[in-house]
Motif scaffolding. Sequence first.
Motif, mmCIF file in Angstrom:
data_model
loop_
_atom_site.group_PDB
_atom_site.id
_atom_site.type_symbol
_atom_site.label_atom_id
_atom_site.label_comp_id
_atom_site.label_asym_id
_atom_site.label_seq_id
_atom_site.Cartn_x
_atom_site.Cartn_y
_atom_site.Cartn_z
ATOM 1 N N ALA A 127 53.652 47.076 40.421
ATOM 2 C CA ALA A 127 52.945 47.159 41.700
ATOM 3 C C ALA A 127 51.566 47.777 41.507
ATOM 4 C CB ALA A 127 53.765 47.959 42.708
ATOM 5 N N CYS A 128 51.474 48.793 40.663
ATOM 6 C CA CYS A 128 50.173 49.386 40.356
ATOM 7 C C CYS A 128 49.241 48.350 39.719
ATOM 8 C CB CYS A 128 50.326 50.586 39.422
ATOM 9 S SG CYS A 128 51.031 52.040 40.211
ATOM 10 N N ALA A 129 49.792 47.498 38.878
ATOM 11 C CA ALA A 129 48.993 46.444 38.248
ATOM 12 C C ALA A 129 48.443 45.479 39.301
ATOM 13 C CB ALA A 129 49.825 45.698 37.210
ATOM 14 N N VAL A 130 49.253 45.162 40.313
ATOM 15 C CA VAL A 130 48.783 44.275 41.383
ATOM 16 C C VAL A 130 47.621 44.928 42.131
ATOM 17 C CG1 VAL A 130 49.400 43.059 43.510
ATOM 18 C CG2 VAL A 130 51.036 43.161 41.623
ATOM 19 N N MET A 131 47.789 46.191 42.472
ATOM 20 C CA MET A 131 46.712 46.915 43.168
ATOM 21 C C MET A 131 45.448 46.932 42.309
ATOM 22 S SD MET A 131 45.889 48.775 45.843
ATOM 23 C CE MET A 131 44.899 50.169 46.374
ATOM 24 N N ALA A 132 45.597 47.175 41.025
ATOM 25 C CA ALA A 132 44.435 47.198 40.130
ATOM 26 C C ALA A 132 43.756 45.833 40.081
ATOM 27 C CB ALA A 132 44.864 47.641 38.725
ATOM 28 N N MET A 133 44.545 44.757 40.061
ATOM 29 C CA MET A 133 43.952 43.415 40.042
ATOM 30 C C MET A 133 43.173 43.152 41.322
ATOM 31 S SD MET A 133 46.656 40.892 38.102
ATOM 32 C CE MET A 133 48.080 41.261 39.110
ATOM 33 N N GLN A 134 43.754 43.532 42.461
ATOM 34 C CA GLN A 134 43.045 43.305 43.727
ATOM 35 C C GLN A 134 41.749 44.111 43.760
ATOM 36 O OE1 GLN A 134 44.989 44.418 47.424
ATOM 37 N NE2 GLN A 134 43.836 42.871 48.551
ATOM 38 N N MET A 135 41.794 45.361 43.309
ATOM 39 C CA MET A 135 40.586 46.188 43.298
ATOM 40 C C MET A 135 39.524 45.598 42.365
ATOM 41 S SD MET A 135 41.270 48.543 45.495
ATOM 42 C CE MET A 135 42.056 47.128 46.226
ATOM 43 N N ALA A 136 39.951 45.096 41.211
ATOM 44 C CA ALA A 136 39.005 44.483 40.273
ATOM 45 C C ALA A 136 38.373 43.230 40.872
ATOM 46 C CB ALA A 136 39.701 44.157 38.951
ATOM 47 N N ALA A 137 39.167 42.465 41.619
ATOM 48 C CA ALA A 137 38.625 41.271 42.273
ATOM 49 C C ALA A 137 37.592 41.655 43.323
ATOM 50 C CB ALA A 137 39.761 40.458 42.898
ATOM 51 N N ILE A 138 37.920 42.635 44.158
ATOM 52 C CA ILE A 138 37.003 43.069 45.215
ATOM 53 C C ILE A 138 35.721 43.637 44.611
ATOM 54 C CG2 ILE A 138 36.688 44.719 47.105
ATOM 55 C CD1 ILE A 138 39.725 44.380 47.684
ATOM 56 N N ALA A 139 35.851 44.415 43.550
ATOM 57 C CA ALA A 139 34.683 45.017 42.900
ATOM 58 C C ALA A 139 33.720 43.962 42.368
ATOM 59 C CB ALA A 139 35.127 45.938 41.768
ATOM 60 N N GLN A 140 34.242 42.761 42.130
ATOM 61 C CA GLN A 140 33.412 41.675 41.596
ATOM 62 C C GLN A 140 32.995 40.675 42.673
ATOM 63 O OE1 GLN A 140 34.728 40.665 37.267
ATOM 64 N NE2 GLN A 140 36.592 41.062 38.463
ATOM 65 N N GLY A 141 33.226 41.011 43.934
ATOM 66 C CA GLY A 141 32.760 40.167 45.023
ATOM 67 C C GLY A 141 33.776 39.174 45.565
ATOM 68 N N PHE A 142 35.002 39.246 45.106
ATOM 69 C CA PHE A 142 36.051 38.364 45.611
ATOM 70 C C PHE A 142 36.924 39.142 46.587
ATOM 71 C CE2 PHE A 142 34.722 36.755 41.511
ATOM 72 C CZ PHE A 142 34.439 35.436 41.829
ATOM 73 N N GLN A 143 37.895 38.486 47.158
ATOM 74 C CA GLN A 143 38.814 39.134 48.081
ATOM 75 C C GLN A 143 40.210 38.633 47.805
ATOM 76 O OE1 GLN A 143 38.844 41.545 50.232
ATOM 77 N NE2 GLN A 143 36.663 42.022 50.123
ATOM 78 N N GLY A 144 41.191 39.269 48.433
ATOM 79 C CA GLY A 144 42.565 38.839 48.221
ATOM 80 C C GLY A 144 43.530 39.479 49.184
ATOM 81 N N ILE A 145 44.753 39.014 49.076
ATOM 82 C CA ILE A 145 45.846 39.579 49.846
ATOM 83 C C ILE A 145 47.107 39.512 48.997
ATOM 84 C CG2 ILE A 145 46.337 37.373 51.012
ATOM 85 C CD1 ILE A 145 47.134 39.108 53.500
ATOM 86 N N TRP A 146 47.873 40.569 49.026
ATOM 87 C CA TRP A 146 49.119 40.689 48.283
ATOM 88 C C TRP A 146 50.237 40.314 49.240
ATOM 89 C CZ3 TRP A 146 50.446 46.063 45.790
ATOM 90 C CH2 TRP A 146 51.704 46.035 45.195
ATOM 91 N N ARG A 147 50.961 39.262 48.925
ATOM 92 C CA ARG A 147 52.038 38.780 49.782
ATOM 93 C C ARG A 147 53.375 38.886 49.048
ATOM 94 N NH1 ARG A 147 49.998 35.756 54.132
ATOM 95 N NH2 ARG A 147 47.836 35.117 53.916
ATOM 96 N N THR A 148 54.430 39.056 49.824
ATOM 97 C CA THR A 148 55.789 39.007 49.270
ATOM 98 C C THR A 148 56.575 38.008 50.102
ATOM 99 O OG1 THR A 148 56.399 40.962 50.543
ATOM 100 C CG2 THR A 148 55.790 41.306 48.229
ATOM 101 N N GLY A 149 57.433 38.467 50.976
ATOM 102 C CA GLY A 149 58.215 37.561 51.813
ATOM 103 C C GLY A 149 59.464 37.068 51.123
ATOM 104 N N SER A 150 60.146 36.169 51.782
ATOM 105 C CA SER A 150 61.449 35.704 51.299
ATOM 106 C C SER A 150 61.369 35.004 49.949
ATOM 107 C CB SER A 150 62.098 34.781 52.335
ATOM 108 O OG SER A 150 61.319 33.616 52.534
#
Length: 183
Positions: free
Chosen positions: A112-135
């Motif tokens: 989970a920490c790795a996912v957060m780090a990936m999202q932060m790295a994407a945002i820091a480079q001008g991209f965006q994202g969303i972490w989804r789970t669900g069924s």
Amino acid sequence: MDALTLLLNRTSQPRLEAPAPDADALANIKRAALRAPDHASLTPWRFIICEGAGLNKLGALFEQSAIDTDKSAKEIERAPQLPLRAPMVIIAIAKVQESPKVPRVEQVASTACAVMAMQMAAIAQGFQGIWRTGSYAQCDTVKRGLNLTEEDEIVGFLYLGTATIEAPERKPHDLNQFFEHWS
């Protein structure tokens, strides 16, 4: 963007379009993931990056899952479209290992920490994202389709791309509701 600004202003962006992170940006995202806390250096992670036809492959897996779990006709029809909400989806998997020092929960948390780090790295480079789970993250059909073992856990699907709208302003939380000090 400095690190503190990034962390204090992070939001999820569900409306994403091309471009996705390019090869250089993606390399940074991968490096950030592999810097997640990792007790005993187990590296309990596996990531699958879906783009182009890979998004359709993931969608087919979601569709089969919807069929296998008796979802409604509308949900079955919608399932193959879900990965197409972004130009890139990274599936994050905790490859849980037997360890006398590192319990399952810690290995899942590391992923989970790795996912957060990936999202932060994407945002820091001008991209965006969303972490989804669900069924689909809990579905045996999806797990089998990804060749996961019974011990493995899908921690989430990180959708990445370029935001199509501005994130709404978020009301700050009252810190005192979530933190207490012991002195």
